[in-house]
Every structure is written in structure tokens, then in C-alpha cells.
Scaffold this motif. Structure first.
Motif, PDB file in Angstrom:
ATOM      1  N   ALA A 116      -4.724   6.472   4.070  1.00 22.73           N
ATOM      2  CA  ALA A 116      -3.679   7.449   3.735  1.00 22.73           C
ATOM      3  C   ALA A 116      -3.299   7.340   2.254  1.00 22.73           C
ATOM      4  CB  ALA A 116      -2.451   7.214   4.611  1.00 22.73           C
ATOM      5  N   ARG A 117      -3.193   6.107   1.827  1.00 19.44           N
ATOM      6  CA  ARG A 117      -2.886   5.894   0.413  1.00 19.44           C
ATOM      7  C   ARG A 117      -4.004   6.430  -0.468  1.00 19.44           C
ATOM      8  NH1 ARG A 117      -2.792   5.794  -4.049  1.00 19.44           N
ATOM      9  NH2 ARG A 117      -1.948   4.283  -5.555  1.00 19.44           N
ATOM     10  N   TYR A 171       3.910  17.857  12.403  1.00 23.26           N
ATOM     11  CA  TYR A 171       3.470  17.082  13.558  1.00 23.26           C
ATOM     12  C   TYR A 171       4.575  16.890  14.572  1.00 23.26           C
ATOM     13  CZ  TYR A 171      -0.418  16.199  10.506  1.00 23.26           C
ATOM     14  OH  TYR A 171      -1.480  16.364   9.677  1.00 23.26           O
ATOM     15  N   PHE A 201       5.711   8.922  -2.359  1.00 24.06           N
ATOM     16  CA  PHE A 201       4.709   8.844  -1.301  1.00 24.06           C
ATOM     17  C   PHE A 201       5.059   7.722  -0.336  1.00 24.06           C
ATOM     18  CE2 PHE A 201       0.656   9.643   0.524  1.00 24.06           C
ATOM     19  CZ  PHE A 201       0.175   8.427   0.964  1.00 24.06           C
ATOM     20  N   VAL A 223      -0.677   8.746  -6.656  1.00 21.18           N
ATOM     21  CA  VAL A 223       0.461   9.264  -5.910  1.00 21.18           C
ATOM     22  C   VAL A 223       1.747   8.925  -6.665  1.00 21.18           C
ATOM     23  CG1 VAL A 223      -0.615   9.236  -3.692  1.00 21.18           C
ATOM     24  CG2 VAL A 223       0.449   7.166  -4.550  1.00 21.18           C
ATOM     25  N   ILE A 279       6.720   2.506   6.868  1.00 28.18           N
ATOM     26  CA  ILE A 279       5.945   1.892   7.942  1.00 28.18           C
ATOM     27  C   ILE A 279       6.137   0.388   7.952  1.00 28.18           C
ATOM     28  CG2 ILE A 279       3.647   1.591   8.862  1.00 28.18           C
ATOM     29  CD1 ILE A 279       4.406   4.388   9.006  1.00 28.18           C
ATOM     30  N   HIS A 335       0.355   7.910   7.901  1.00 23.78           N
ATOM     31  CA  HIS A 335       1.570   7.192   8.292  1.00 23.78           C
ATOM     32  C   HIS A 335       2.093   7.718   9.618  1.00 23.78           C
ATOM     33  CE1 HIS A 335       2.531   5.858   3.925  1.00 23.78           C
ATOM     34  NE2 HIS A 335       1.231   5.863   4.178  1.00 23.78           N
ATOM     35  N   VAL A 336       1.981   9.011   9.783  1.00 23.24           N
ATOM     36  CA  VAL A 336       2.427   9.591  11.057  1.00 23.24           C
ATOM     37  C   VAL A 336       1.633   8.993  12.204  1.00 23.24           C
ATOM     38  CG1 VAL A 336       2.547  11.721  12.375  1.00 23.24           C
ATOM     39  CG2 VAL A 336       3.165  11.719   9.973  1.00 23.24           C
ATOM     40  N   SER A 371       6.854  15.127   7.093  1.00 18.23           N
ATOM     41  CA  SER A 371       5.582  15.404   7.759  1.00 18.23           C
ATOM     42  C   SER A 371       5.711  15.279   9.279  1.00 18.23           C
ATOM     43  CB  SER A 371       4.535  14.436   7.225  1.00 18.23           C
ATOM     44  OG  SER A 371       3.281  14.782   7.705  1.00 18.23           O
ATOM     45  N   LEU A 372       6.375  14.239   9.714  1.00 14.27           N
ATOM     46  CA  LEU A 372       6.473  13.959  11.150  1.00 14.27           C
ATOM     47  C   LEU A 372       7.212  15.064  11.889  1.00 14.27           C
ATOM     48  CD1 LEU A 372       5.936  11.850  13.365  1.00 14.27           C
ATOM     49  CD2 LEU A 372       8.175  10.912  12.879  1.00 14.27           C
ATOM     50  N   ILE A 428      -6.618   9.066  -5.323  1.00 17.19           N
ATOM     51  CA  ILE A 428      -5.718  10.094  -5.870  1.00 17.19           C
ATOM     52  C   ILE A 428      -4.427   9.405  -6.294  1.00 17.19           C
ATOM     53  CG2 ILE A 428      -4.475  12.191  -5.330  1.00 17.19           C
ATOM     54  CD1 ILE A 428      -6.625  12.757  -3.243  1.00 17.19           C
ATOM     55  N   LEU A 432       0.815  -1.216   0.000  1.00 14.78           N
ATOM     56  CA  LEU A 432       0.000   0.000   0.000  1.00 14.78           C
ATOM     57  C   LEU A 432       0.848   1.264   0.000  1.00 14.78           C
ATOM     58  CD1 LEU A 432      -2.905  -0.893   2.454  1.00 14.78           C
ATOM     59  CD2 LEU A 432      -2.992  -0.621   0.007  1.00 14.78           C
ATOM     60  N   GLY A 470      -3.997  10.268  -0.374  1.00 20.63           N
ATOM     61  CA  GLY A 470      -2.712  10.866  -0.732  1.00 20.63           C
ATOM     62  C   GLY A 470      -2.102  11.727   0.334  1.00 20.63           C
ATOM     63  N   ASP A 471      -2.464  11.499   1.604  1.00 16.50           N
ATOM     64  CA  ASP A 471      -1.916  12.326   2.680  1.00 16.50           C
ATOM     65  C   ASP A 471      -1.056  11.454   3.577  1.00 16.50           C
ATOM     66  OD1 ASP A 471      -1.346  14.255   4.479  1.00 16.50           O
ATOM     67  OD2 ASP A 471      -3.435  14.624   5.092  1.00 16.50           O
ATOM     68  N   VAL A 472       0.146  11.910   3.857  1.00 18.89           N
ATOM     69  CA  VAL A 472       1.061  11.097   4.661  1.00 18.89           C
ATOM     70  C   VAL A 472       0.722  11.130   6.143  1.00 18.89           C
ATOM     71  CG1 VAL A 472       3.463  10.396   4.529  1.00 18.89           C
ATOM     72  CG2 VAL A 472       2.689  12.366   3.246  1.00 18.89           C
ATOM     73  N   THR A 473      -0.266  11.942   6.513  1.00 21.80           N
ATOM     74  CA  THR A 473      -0.627  12.045   7.929  1.00 21.80           C
ATOM     75  C   THR A 473      -0.991  10.689   8.504  1.00 21.80           C
ATOM     76  OG1 THR A 473      -1.540  14.191   7.358  1.00 21.80           O
ATOM     77  CG2 THR A 473      -2.054  13.334   9.545  1.00 21.80           C
TER      78      THR A 473
END
Lengths: 626, 166, 101
Positions: free
Chosen positions: C51-52, B136, B122, B118, B51, C60-61, B131-132, B116, B46, C55-58
Motif C-alpha cells: 500500500a505504501r 469501501y 497518507f 506520498v 493501522i 490499509h482498509v 477510504s473505508l 510513489i 511504513l 500510494g493507495d490506502v486500500t
């Protein structure tokens, strides 16, 4: 403007004296009391001046002080109003007020707090004037309460004596009961009439002798009755008369001014002011009449047995007030007000005379210890006798005319019982007053203790002058030039009654009553002069009962105590059962709920998870809105 | 490539059943390791390679190993556990699960978003790390504090008290 | 995406359900713990799938944080289990109900 000044001056005087008293309570300065007398003299002169233009004519003097209160659609203005009725009474208040001030200069001369006394006296006159010149019920009520306050202050003036201060308290409390009814009456009247001005409630038109058409107003009877209850409190009608005999604890000039001439007549004045109201409320007027008659008779019976000179006069006042009230009840408004005026003359005179006697006898008030004062205090005796003749209705004295008018109007009602009882009350008046003068002034002076006998003296001139003036008025008060009766007759609408009782005319009533009165007076004079008066004999049960006003006072006090006790028992019960029960129940409910909830905590994680999931399911369910 | 996904997921479900129904707790633990392995595969398919690898390193490699260590240390015998319990609680959960299933069914019926497209970057380390540690970062720091607290908790919990000193 | 999102969510749901059943079924503390880990993983799968899809990586966070928290929780839970064992208490959940009431 003169209207405003007449009413305002006594207040200013009171404030001035009060300030002086507060600044230096110990020092006595007779300048200030004299100042307060002058204040009242000025007010009297102003009253006379205004009376010239107002009396007997349509003219009225109005002074608008300003907007007082407004609430919603109601707007109350404070306005002073002088028409013929108020004018007569202002003359009375300022005139007799001035005389009493003068008298007090002599009577209260030795008292250290004399400045405070005169301050209160001025304050009282101020409030009384407000009461009389008010153009609407609320402003009248301000004066009403004010005189009640001053009465309390003055009755309990020597408050260091607990009994005296209790008397003051009793006066205020009994008065308050009447005030509560008065307020209710005001509320009802406001609702019914939309305004509390007298011009709206009870216009007294001199020209038209018709009744104001009240037929559309609903609660008139209730308004009239409640208003009358208020008057009962002020004018000492049964059963709210209790305070007046106790009020004799105050200084005698106070009794003369407040409890003979002015304050107690405030109730009668209100009845007269609202005469148009009562004329259209027959049931209320009926009640007024009955209460008045009963009071007049009852108080007269009690007066016979009293041994304190002031108490005799106090019950006499209650009785005479009953006369005035019953006159208002039968529709003889003019006669009632006229009796108010003449009563002010002779009762004021009698009280001041009694004060003179007390002063001369060095504060002895028991009439059994007096006698034969006619030789030692000549002026007092003569003036007192004049007052005596006036009150019993000796022909051609002022009291004769006023009492006669009342009797005549009672006979016009056609009710035999009324007439007989009223006549009987008049005869009883003669009886007890004759007893009084027989024991005090006439006869021998053997009953006076030797110590006092040497010190008897006539009162100083400053006390005698008011006596002479009042004596003069008591004589001529009913005569052509001096009488207010024609003015009053024009003022109040008279209505035609049925046939006169036994077809008596006014003259025949006068003759019959005079003859009977003179007979009674003569017989009782002989009896009381001859009958031995032993001071320390145990009184018969009749006498005891009579002295204790046929136990009315005591039974009412007992009733009051009982009512309070039951009330407190009820509250106790309510507190225990309801309040404690409620709280106990709440505790039980909360506890059982808590126990139920704690049963869910089993200690096993699976059950926790179960409930967790349950909750989540519900949340999702409701958030999606399925 | 879909069959790869279905294989992985089917095996994951199979071994999770093994977790639940195995008698020996060691067998449960090992089944869970395998399940996690296949789940990691699903992650990679996926477009979440970071991860996926992290799952093997941390979850399988550390947490499950810890579990197995403890199980071995405590030396739990087979007799100590009975497979299923025999009382009311067991059956009470079934209706709950049915309800959850129905709720889930209606969730699936909700129209899904259109996918969407990617790019390759991605789910890469760079992307996730951006992002982390970017937007965040606060959550990141808080997570580290959680771990710190756990460490302290463990130390405190396993300290020998006075009574137990041999 | 390699498979429709629905399928990913279905897989996640299946794992979650199995974890739940296991949680209720087992009575020893350790196995219950394992099932909790299974639950967490199921959630992770769902997050990654969505998330996939958007399309947002959030997502995964989130997964990262979940893993971290799971680690912490496992550590503490296991230390409690060790403690229990040291005090010679039984490891059956039913008998560990001192917090009852």
C-alpha cells in the motif's frame, strides 16, 4: 385438364361419400352410391376421350400439378403423365371400376354401411389412377401405398369378424415388406440417375427400338431387383402371395376389382413402365422370370385342392400373375401387359360371377355343396362359362391370344425347362377351372342342401349387366379391332433372342397348347362329373397339404414367430449384460473414486492445511505460467 | 532510519520463532504478543500509523488477551503437550515449504513498481477513514456483520445444555 | 519508502513461513491457533508494504478487515476449545478427528 379431372373425381366422390357417412352413419341412402358410380362413369368417358389422341401415337398428355418436394439438389415435381401404356390401364381401371361399382349396387344393397363401402371404392380408384398416371416413382409410390391402404380397408370391411380384419392386416403387412424394398430401390435409383422421373429412368420410345444405353450406371441390377421385390408384394408372387387368398374375406366385388383386375396388376405395370431398365439388367430379369414361373406353377397346384369358390379363383389369380411376371422377365413386355388386360376381363368376370353364385346361394361358398346351377341361374352360368373358356385359353377367346403370346416368347428363350413348366401351368389352369365349373354349374344338384335349394335365384340385372359386358370383352378382347396388342408391341422395344425352341413358330405353339388344353379340359370334365364328391369324408393327406398351400403359409408364420422370439432373446441378453453391466461398472467406478477422495478427510487440520497450500501453490504456479 | 526497520523485523522474526518452539503455551502466547508489538512498529515505519495503533489496541490488547485468559482458565499443564510430533506428517511439509520458497523467490525477481512519493497524510486516520467509509463502506458493513455472527456463535457455543446443568 | 519493497515482502514471507512451520509442527489446538494469527499478521505486513509502495490506502482498509475477521475467528475458535475442555476431551489435534472419512 381432362387428365387431372379423371384422376381427381374419384377422390372428390370418396370425400363426399365419406363426409356423408361420418355425418349420418346409420341412415342408408342409395343416392350416394349411385353418385359414386356416375363419378367413375365420367372418369371412364374422360379416359376414352384421352385415349383417342394418345393410343398408338407418339402423343402424350401431361399435367403438371406443381413442385412437390425439394431437398438439396433434388427436386421432385408431381406430374401426371398419359402415354399409350397408361392410357390402356386407365381405360381398364375406370371401365372395370365402373362395372364393379354398378355390380356392387346390387351385391351390397343390404349392407348398412354401404355408403362407407362406396367411399372406399372410389378412393381406391382414385389412388389407382394416381399410380397409373404418375410420371415419377415417388408419385407412383403415393398411389401404390394408397391402394394398399384401400385394400386393407376393403378386405377388412366387415371387421367385426376378427378373422376378416386379420386378413386385412396381413395384406397390409406383407405388402409393406415389398414397400420397403421399393423405397430402397427409389433411393438407389435417385443416386444413380439423379432423378426419379420415368423419362430419366426408363424412357419407352415407340419409335426407336434400341435400348437406352445404361452401361455407365452401376447399380442397375440392384435397383431392378429391389423394385421387383416391391412388385412381388403387390402382385402376390411367391413368397409374398400369402395375403391374397386371405383377402377373399372381403366382399366379392372388392376381390374382383382389386385382386383380379387392378391393384395386383400394379406390380406388373411397374415392371412394364420400367421395361427399359429391366431390359438392361439381365440378372434381375432372370430372377423375375424364375419367380414368375415358380409362382405360376405353385399356385396352380394349390388351386386344384381348394374347396372355396373364391379361394380357387384367388390362387388362380396368383398363378396368372405369375404368367404376367414371367412374361416381363423374358422380355415379352407387350405380351405381359396384354395378358394383364385380358386377365382383367375374364378374372373380373369370374369373380363377379362367383359373387353372383354366392349371392344366389345365399352366401354359400363351398363348391362341394353346389352343383347343377346351370338350370337355375342361366345368365350367371353362361357368362361364367365364357370366362372359363377365356382363362383356359380356348381358341379365339381373348385369353387364348394373350397366353399364346407369352408361350411363344418363352419358347423364344430357347430354354426347354421354362417352356415345359409354363405349359404345364397352363394345363393345370385348365384342370382346376374345369373342376370348378363341373362342381358348381354342371352335374346334378343333389349336393345342395334342401333348404338352400328352394331359395336359389338369379341375380338382379344390375349385377348381370357387368357380367355380360365383361363376357363380351373376354370373347373379343383378342380380336382385330378390340385388341391392344398392336399398340403395346409398338410401345416396347423387342429384342432378338436366340433360336426358338425346337424351331417352333408362333402358330405351332398355339396349336400345340390349344390341343393339349382341350384334351386336359375334356378329360378332367369327365373325371369330375363322374367322381363322387363326398363332403364330409376325411381328406387324404395330399389334399390337406394341397389345401394348406403345401404348408407355405404355416411355415412362414412359424419362421416369423421364431425370428421374433430369437430377436427378443438377443435383446434381453444385451440388456442384462451390457446395460446392467455398464451401469454396475459405472457405479463401481464412481464409488471407488468417492472412497479415494474421502480418504483425504482425516480430521486433522494439519492435513487440511497441507492440501490447501498444495492447491494454492498450483494455482499460483499456473497463473504465473512458469 | 532503515536500521530501525531491520531491528524491528529481526526481533519480530526472533520472537515468532519463540511462538513456535516454546514448550509452555503461555510462553507461546507471550512471544506472539511481543511479535505483534514489533510488527506494529513496522507498520508505523511504513507510513501506516493508524493501522499500527489499531494493531496494538485490537490485536494485542483484545485478541491476545483473550487467548491468554483462555489458556489460564483451561489451566493447561506442561505435561499435556509434547513439543513435536513423531510421525510422517511432520516431514511431509518440508518439500512444500521449499517449493513455496522458490515461488516466492521468482516473485521477488519480478520488477517492482517505482515508489510513489506520498505526503504526510497518507495512512492517517482521516485518509483511511475516508477510504473505508467512502468507497469501501459495503465491506465495512459486512465485516461488522461477521463480527455479529461471531458474537452470536460464541454465545450459542458456550451455552450450558440440559445435561450439563449442575 | 524507507526500505525497498522487496525487503518488506521478504520479512512478510519469513513470518509466514515460520507460522506455517509452527502450524504443522505443533499438536495442541491452542498453539496452532496462535500460529494462524501469526500467518495473518504476516499477510498484513505485506499489504501495508505494498500500500505504501503504490500510494493507495486500500491496502490499509484490507488490513483493517483482516483484523476484524481474525478477531471473530479467534472468538469462535476459543469458545470451541472451551467446550472441548468442558466435555473432558483431549486437546490434541490428532485425537480430535471425529470428522474423519
Amino acid at each position: 385438364m381432362p387428365l387431372l379431372w379423371m384422376t381427381l373425381l374419384p377422390f372428390l366422390g370418396s370425400i363426399a361419400l365419406g363426409t356423408r357417412y361420418i355425418i349420418a352413419p346409420q341412415k342408408k341412402n342409395m343416392l350416394y352410391p349411385v353418385l359414386s358410380c356416375l363419378v367413375l362413369l365420367v372418369s371412364f368417358v374422360l379416359a376414352i376421350g384421352m385415349a383417342f389422341s394418345v393410343l398408338g401415337s407418339e402423343e402424350v398428355i401431361v399435367f403438371d400439378i406443381g413442385s412437390w418436394m425439394s431437398a438439396g439438389t433434388y427436386n421432385f415435381r408431381a406430374r401426371l403423365y398419359l402415354d399409350s401404356l397408361s392410357s390402356i390401364l386407365t381405360l381398364l381401371v375406370t371401365g372395370i371400376g365402373f362395372l364393379v361399382h354398378l355390380y356392387s349396387l346390387g351385391y351390397m344393397h343390404e349392407d348398412p354401411k354401404v355408403i362407407k363401402y362406396f367411399s372406399y371404392l372410389n378412393l381406391f380408384c382414385g389412388f389407382m389412377l394416381v399410380l397409373i398416371t404418375a410420371s415419377s416413382l415417388p408419385l407412383l409410390f403415393v398411389g401404390w401405398e394408397g391402394v394398399g391402404l384401400c385394400s386393407f380397408l376393403l378386405i377388412g370391411f366387415w371387421y367385426q369378424d376378427q378373422e376378416k380384419s386379420f386378413a386385412g392386416r396381413k395384406a397390409f403387412i406383407v405388402n409393406r415388406i415389398g414397400d420397403a424394398a421399393f423405397i430402397l430401390a427409389m433411393a438407389l435409383a435417385l443416386h444413380a440417375f439423379g432423378s426419379l422421373e420415368f423419362s430419366a429412368i426408363s424412357p419407352i420410345a415407340s419409335v426407336t427400338h434400341e435400348h437406352f444405353a445404361y452401361h455407365s450406371i452401376g447399380n442397375i441390377e440392384w435397383i431392378a431387383i429391389l423394385l421387383f421385390i416391391g412388385c412381388m408384394g403387390k402382385s402376390a408372387q411367391f413368397p409374398l402371395y400369402l395375403w391374397l387368398p386371405d383377402a377373399m374375406a372381403g366382399p366379392t366385388p372388392v376381390s374382383a376389382l382389386i385382386h383380379a383386375a387392378t391393384m395386383v396388376t400394379a406390380g406388373v405395370y411397374v415392371l412394364g413402365r420400367c421395361s427399359a431398365l429391366y431390359a438392361s439388367a439381365p440378372m434381375a430379369s432372370h430372377i423375375v422370370t424364375i419367380v414368375g414361373i415358380f409362382t405360376a406353377f405353385f399356385a396352380a397346384t394349390v388351386a386344384i385342392f381348394q374347396n372355396d369358390i373364391k379361394k380357387v379363383l384367388a390362387y388362380s389369380t396368383v398363378s396368372q400373375l405369375g404368367f404376367m411376371v414371367l412374361a416381363m422377365g423374358v422380355g415379352a413386355y407387350a405380351a405381359g401387359i396384354f395378358h394383364l388386360v385380358t386377365h382383367a376381363y375374364f378374372k373380373g368376370l369370374l369373380f363377379l360371377g362367383a359373387g353372383s353364385v354366392i349371392h344366389g346361394m345365399h352366401h354359400e361358398q363351398d363348391i362341394r355343396r353346389m352343383g347343377g346351377l346351370k338350370s337355375r341361374m342361366v345368365a350367371t352360368t353362361v357368362t361364367f362359362m365364357i370366362g372359363y373358356l377365356a382363362i383356359i385359353g380356348f381358341p379365339l377367346m381373348s385369353g387364348f391370344f394373350s397366353k399364346d403370346h407369352i408361350l411363344h416368347h418363352v419358347s423364344l428363350t430357347g430354354n426347354a425347362w421354362y417352356f415345359i413348366i409354363v405349359l404345364l401351368s397352363a394345363l393345370l389352369t385348365a384342370l382346376y377351372m374345369t373342376r370348378l365349373i363341373a362342381l358348381v354349374f354342371l352335374g346334378s344338384n343333389t349336393r345342395i342342401s334342401l333348404v338352400k335349394a328352394q331359395k336359389i335365384h338369379e341375380s338382379p340385372n344390375v349385377m348381370l349387366i357387368p357380367l355380360w359386358i365383361l363376357a363380351f370383352l373376354s370373347i373379343v378382347g383378342g380380336w382385330k379391332f378390340f385388341s391392344f396388342y398392336p399398340v403395346l408391341e409398338k410401345l416396347f422395344p423387342t429384342h432378338a433372342h436366340g433360336h426358338a425352341l425346337w424351331h417352333m413358330t408362333e402358330t405351332s405353339v398355339a396349336i400345340i397348347s390349344s390341343v393339349l388344353v382341350l384334351l386336359v379340359a375334356g378329360f378332367s370334365m369327365r373325371y369330375f362329373l363322374k367322381a363322387p364328391v363326398v363332403i364330409d369324408k376325411t381328406p387324404s393327406s395330399l389334399e390337406i397339404a394341397g389345401q394348406r398351400q403345401w404348408y407355405v403359409d404355416e411355415s412362414l408364420m412359424q419362421f416369423g414367430r421364431y425370428a421374433m422370439a430369437s430377436l427378443s432373446k438377443i435383446s434381453n441378453f444385451i440388456e442384462k449384460i451390457i446395460v446392467d453391466g455398464l451401469i454396475g461398472n459405472i457405479k463401481f467406478v464412481v464409488m471407488s473414486f468417492a472412497r479415494g477422495l474421502s480418504a483425504m478427510v482425516t480430521g486433522i487440520p494439519q492435513s487440511y492445511v497441507f492440501f490447501l497450500l498444495l492447491g494454492i501453490v498450483f494455482i499460483i504456479y499456473f497463473s504465473i505460467g512458469m | 532510519m532503515e536500521y530501525l526497520f531491520y531491528t524491528f523485523s529481526g526481533l519480530a522474526i526472533l520472537f515468532s520463532l519463540g511462538v513456535v518452539f516454546a514448550r509452555n503455551p503461555i510462553y507461546s502466547g507471550l512471544s506472539l504478543v511481543t511479535t505483534l508489538f514489533f510488527v506494529s512498529g513496522i507498520f508505523v515505519l511504513l507510513h501506516a500509523p493508524f493501522i499500527g495503533v489499531l494493531q496494538i489496541l485490537v490485536y494485542t490488547g483484545a485478541i491476545m488477551v483473550l487467548f491468554l485468559y483462555v489458556m489460564m482458565l483451561l489451566n493447561i499443564q506442561e505435561e499435556q503437550i509434547v513439543g513435536t510430533r513423531k510421525h510422517l506428517m511432520k516431514w511431509m511439509h518440508l518439500p512444500l515449504i521449499v517449493v513455496i520458497f522458490f515461488i516466492f523467490k521468482s516473485l521477488i525477481l519480478v520488477p517492482t513498481f517505482s515508489d510513489i512519493p506520498v505526503d504526510e497524510k497518507f495512512g492517517s486516520v482521516f485518509n483511511v477513514g475516508e477510504s473505508l467509509l467512502g468507497s469501501y463502506v459495503l465491506v465495512f458493513e459486512i465485516a461488522s456483520i461477521v463480527l455479529l455472527a461471531a458474537m452470536i456463535g460464541v454465545v450459542v457455543l458456550t451455552k450450558k445444555t440440559q445435561k450439563e446443568k449442575p | 519508502m524507507i526500505v525497498p519493497l522487496d525487503h518488506v515482502l521478504l520479512v512478510s514471507f519469513a513470518l509466514f513461513l515460520i507460522g506455517l512451520v509452527g502450524l504443522f509442527l505443533r499438536k495442541d489446538a491452542l498453539t496452532i491457533f496462535l500460529c494462524v494469527e501469526l500467518l495473518l499478521n504476516a499477510a498484513n505486513v505485506a499489504f501495508v508494504g505494498v500500500a505504501r509502495s503504490i500510494g493507495d490506502v486500500t491496502g490499509h482498509v484490507v488490513v483493517l478487515i483482516v483484523i476484524a475477521v481474525a478477531a471473530a475467528e479467534a472468538a469462535i475458535g476459543l469458545s470451541i476449545v472451551i467446550r472441548l475442555h468442558q466435555n473432558k476431551k483431549p486437546l490434541e489435534v490428532q485425537k480430535l478427528n471425529e470428522l474423519k472419512g
